[in-house]
Design a protein around this motif. Structure first.
Motif: not given
Length: 146
Positions: A72, A74, A92, A107-108, A110, A124, A126-127, A145
Motif C-alpha cells: 500500500e 500510504i 480530513t 491508499d491512505g 498517516k 481524521k 487512516n492511521a 481513525v
C-alpha cells in the motif's frame, strides 16, 4: 494556401482497423497486407518479444529485487504541517488535499509525530503514530481513525 498545406479534414482519415482481404478493388485484397508467404504471413506468427530463437532481451537482463504487488502506498504527514489550519478546525483527507499537503492519497494518509503542534484540531486520517496522537490530544484535539 499552398499545395504543401493541404491535408485531410480532421476525422476524415480512416483508422488502421479498416476491412482487409475484401478483393482487389478494396486496395487491400488478396494477401491483406501480409505480403507473400513467410512467418509473419501465417497464423500463429511470433509473439511479442520473440527474437527468432535468440535469447530475448527480457531474459538476458538481470532481475533485481522484489516488487510486492499488494504493497500500500500510504502518504505520511507530520504533525507540524497541520499548523496551517485554523484553531478548532476539522482536518480530513479532503482538507489536506485542498491545502496542498497531499497530492494523491492512494491508499491512505498517516499522521506522524515529528515537530510541534500549536493548535487544537480534530484530525481524521487512516492511521496515526502514537506520538502524533499524544501531541494532538495534549492540546485538547481529537485523533480519529477512518
Amino acid at each position: 494556401m499552398n499545395l504543401s498545406d493541404l491535408r485531410p479534414a480532421d476525422g476524415s482519415k480512416l483508422s488502421n482497423n479498416f476491412r482487409r482481404g475484401r478483393g482487389h478493388a478494396s486496395g487491400n485484397g488478396k494477401t491483406a497486407g501480409y505480403g507473400h508467404k513467410g512467418q509473419k504471413a501465417r497464423s500463429g506468427a511470433p509473439r511479442l518479444g520473440f527474437e527468432g530463437g535468440q535469447m530475448p532481451i527480457y531474459r538476458r537482463l538481470p532481475k533485481r529485487g522484489f516488487k510486492n504487488r499488494n504493497a500500500e502506498e500510504i502518504i505520511a504527514i507530520n504533525v507540524s504541517m497541520l499548523n496551517r489550519f485554523e484553531d478548532g478546525a476539522e482536518v480530513t483527507i479532503e482538507t489536506l488535499v485542498d491545502a496542498g499537503l497531499v497530492n494523491n492519497p492512494k491508499d491512505g494518509v498517516k499522521i506522524l509525530g515529528k515537530g510541534e503542534l500549536t493548535k487544537k484540531l480534530n484530525v481524521k486520517a487512516n492511521a496515526f503514530s502514537e506520538s502524533a496522537v499524544e501531541k494532538i490530544k495534549a492540546l485538547g484535539g481529537n485523533a480519529e481513525v477512518i
